[in-house]
Motif scaffolding. Structure first.
Motif, PDB file in Angstrom:
ATOM      1  N   THR A 250       0.819  -1.217   0.000  1.00 30.36           N
ATOM      2  CA  THR A 250       0.000   0.000   0.000  1.00 30.36           C
ATOM      3  C   THR A 250       0.853   1.268   0.000  1.00 30.36           C
ATOM      4  OG1 THR A 250      -0.165   0.031   2.419  1.00 30.36           O
ATOM      5  CG2 THR A 250      -1.872  -1.180   1.215  1.00 30.36           C
ATOM      6  N   GLY A 251       2.160   1.142   0.140  1.00 27.29           N
ATOM      7  CA  GLY A 251       3.039   2.299   0.119  1.00 27.29           C
ATOM      8  C   GLY A 251       3.304   2.778  -1.295  1.00 27.29           C
ATOM      9  N   MET A 252       4.088   3.825  -1.414  1.00 30.20           N
ATOM     10  CA  MET A 252       4.344   4.405  -2.734  1.00 30.20           C
ATOM     11  C   MET A 252       5.029   3.398  -3.665  1.00 30.20           C
ATOM     12  SD  MET A 252       6.439   7.848  -3.841  1.00 30.20           S
ATOM     13  CE  MET A 252       8.037   7.291  -3.258  1.00 30.20           C
ATOM     14  N   VAL A 253       6.111   2.773  -3.203  1.00 28.56           N
ATOM     15  CA  VAL A 253       6.853   1.840  -4.049  1.00 28.56           C
ATOM     16  C   VAL A 253       6.076   0.538  -4.223  1.00 28.56           C
ATOM     17  CG1 VAL A 253       8.991   0.549  -4.316  1.00 28.56           C
ATOM     18  CG2 VAL A 253       9.048   2.854  -3.369  1.00 28.56           C
ATOM     19  N   GLY A 254       5.515   0.043  -3.132  1.00 26.86           N
ATOM     20  CA  GLY A 254       4.776  -1.210  -3.202  1.00 26.86           C
ATOM     21  C   GLY A 254       3.558  -1.140  -4.104  1.00 26.86           C
TER      22      GLY A 254
ATOM     23  N   LEU B 164      13.934   9.786  -9.333  1.00 28.28           N
ATOM     24  CA  LEU B 164      13.371   8.752 -10.201  1.00 28.28           C
ATOM     25  C   LEU B 164      11.895   8.611  -9.893  1.00 28.28           C
ATOM     26  CD1 LEU B 164      14.082   6.391 -12.249  1.00 28.28           C
ATOM     27  CD2 LEU B 164      14.167   4.922 -10.200  1.00 28.28           C
ATOM     28  N   HIS B 165      11.052   8.667 -10.935  1.00 25.47           N
ATOM     29  CA  HIS B 165       9.620   8.472 -10.726  1.00 25.47           C
ATOM     30  C   HIS B 165       9.366   7.036 -10.293  1.00 25.47           C
ATOM     31  CE1 HIS B 165       5.297   8.188 -11.544  1.00 25.47           C
ATOM     32  NE2 HIS B 165       5.297   9.512 -11.440  1.00 25.47           N
TER      33      HIS B 165
ATOM     34  N   GLY C  64       6.391  10.376  -6.575  1.00 22.30           N
ATOM     35  CA  GLY C  64       5.306   9.999  -7.476  1.00 22.30           C
ATOM     36  C   GLY C  64       3.995   9.765  -6.767  1.00 22.30           C
ATOM     37  N   LEU C  65       3.123   9.004  -7.397  1.00 22.51           N
ATOM     38  CA  LEU C  65       1.802   8.715  -6.867  1.00 22.51           C
ATOM     39  C   LEU C  65       1.919   8.046  -5.497  1.00 22.51           C
ATOM     40  CD1 LEU C  65       1.390   9.024  -9.987  1.00 22.51           C
ATOM     41  CD2 LEU C  65      -0.483   7.394  -9.775  1.00 22.51           C
ATOM     42  N   PHE C  66       1.025   8.414  -4.589  1.00 24.15           N
ATOM     43  CA  PHE C  66       0.973   7.858  -3.231  1.00 24.15           C
ATOM     44  C   PHE C  66       2.198   8.233  -2.413  1.00 24.15           C
ATOM     45  CE2 PHE C  66      -1.895   5.195  -5.682  1.00 24.15           C
ATOM     46  CZ  PHE C  66      -3.024   5.152  -4.864  1.00 24.15           C
ATOM     47  N   ASP C  67       2.844   9.336  -2.767  1.00 25.75           N
ATOM     48  CA  ASP C  67       3.979   9.815  -1.981  1.00 25.75           C
ATOM     49  C   ASP C  67       3.477  10.318  -0.634  1.00 25.75           C
ATOM     50  OD1 ASP C  67       6.576  10.505  -1.332  1.00 25.75           O
ATOM     51  OD2 ASP C  67       6.961  11.455  -3.263  1.00 25.75           O
TER      52      ASP C  67
ATOM     53  N   GLN D 242       7.992  15.898 -16.454  1.00 26.79           N
ATOM     54  CA  GLN D 242       6.778  15.110 -16.640  1.00 26.79           C
ATOM     55  C   GLN D 242       6.369  14.443 -15.328  1.00 26.79           C
ATOM     56  OE1 GLN D 242       7.332  11.768 -19.228  1.00 26.79           O
ATOM     57  NE2 GLN D 242       5.169  11.181 -19.241  1.00 26.79           N
ATOM     58  N   GLY D 243       7.356  13.915 -14.613  1.00 27.61           N
ATOM     59  CA  GLY D 243       7.065  13.219 -13.366  1.00 27.61           C
ATOM     60  C   GLY D 243       6.521  14.142 -12.290  1.00 27.61           C
TER      61      GLY D 243
END
Length: 316
Positions: free
Chosen positions: A13-17, A213-214, A169-172, A295-296
């Protein structure tokens, strides 16, 4: 891995996961499993062993960690050291004891010495002192890298470590008490924009250089590690380019649309002067980043605007 291989993503549920989950799902993997912290406390050795034994996944991806920026690392050194050791040791040993053949350990570029030559190569690990402001987290991650290397050496298992540069990125995490530099800047410039374009105060001098890095590019590197047997135990994951914190701030300011001043608080620490990763080993095997920094950041700010009412403030 086959498309129906059972893959457990710790920290899904984390950003990377969550980015890794999306990448695998989008590439046809149909048997992904995850557990929220309320369902499985990865710091609890017995619970982790029972879970891995029962589920018996074909592959474990460790994207779970206690993470944070300079402030959080400096204020809570024991939690950053001990909780990360507990999480990764439980997962690594449970994987080994239960005969799991493939394990992907995710870390951070902070494992490398503070003043290591640039760009950072994998062989610079443990050659000089660490950056003091995040050494607790770094020591834990180094222990994870070495545990995976030891299993790989002694038992010939496909345990590999991926060390990303600064991710966003998303969910940061946009909590100003615990976030990293880029999401913190997005939050600060956005809040200041709404507050009549008030001045934004940022830590340090703005001169250190950082690589970003995105997280979707990071997830594609994990997918690459899932689908290939990598010949070495440790790989850097980055873009190969960096930017000063000052230029980063001005880029974020422009994308957010903040019209006020940037004030640098030079009484606060800068951290490591430069952290540029040499990712050529992974590049040569076939992985390359796809998302540019502009873009990111634009994508991340759009996600922030769409989800800001759902953020939970995180305090240790």
């Amino acid at each position: 891995m086959k498309k129906d291989s059972k893959i457990y993503i710790a920290g899904h549920t984390g950003m990377v996961g969550s980015a890794t989950w999306r990448a695998l799902k989008d590439n046809g993997y149909t048997n992904l499993i995850g557990r929220r912290s309320a369902e499985l406390d990865l710091r609890d050795q017995l619970s982790v062993y029972e879970f891995v034994s029962k589920e018996n996944p074909d592959c474990i991806i460790n994207a779970a960690a206690r993470v944070g920026g300079i402030l959080a690392n400096n204020e809570y050194p024991y939690q950053f050291l001990m909780e990360n050791l507990q999480i990764q040791n439980n997962l690594i040993d449970a994987a080994h004891q239960n005969g799991i053949k493939k394990f992907i350990f995710l870390g951070s570029s902070c494992i490398y010495p503070k003043l290591a030559p640039q760009p950072l190569k994998e062989e610079y690990l443990l050659t000089a002192p660490l950056e003091p402001t995040n050494e607790w987290y770094a020591i834990a991650k180094i222990a994870g890298v070495k545990a995976c290397q030891a299993i790989r050496k002694q038992y010939k298992k496909d345990f590999v470590s991926l060390m990303p540069t600064n991710l966003y990125g998303l969910f940061d995490n946009f909590d100003l008490q615990t976030s990293h530099v880029l999401p913190a800047m997005i939050r600060k410039f956005h809040d200041a924009k709404l507050n009549n374009n008030a001045d934004v105060i940022l830590w340090g001098s703005g001169t250190p250089m950082r690589e970003f890095l995105h997280v979707d590019d990071m997830a594609r590197s994990v997918l690459f590690a899932v689908e290939n047997v990598l010949p070495e135990y440790l790989y850097n994951v980055g873009t190969g380019t960096d930017i000063t914190i000052k230029d980063l701030a001005e880029t974020v300011q422009s994308i957010v649309g903040h019209q006020g001043n940037i004030v640098w608080d030079t009484s606060k620490p800068d951290g490591t002067p430069r952290k540029l990763m040499d990712s050529s080993k992974l590049n040569e095997l076939g992985w390359q980043p796809e998302i540019s920094l502009n873009q990111g950041i634009t994508l991340t700010y759009q996600w922030f605007l769409e989800n800001q009412n759902n953020f939970k403030e995180v305090h240790i």
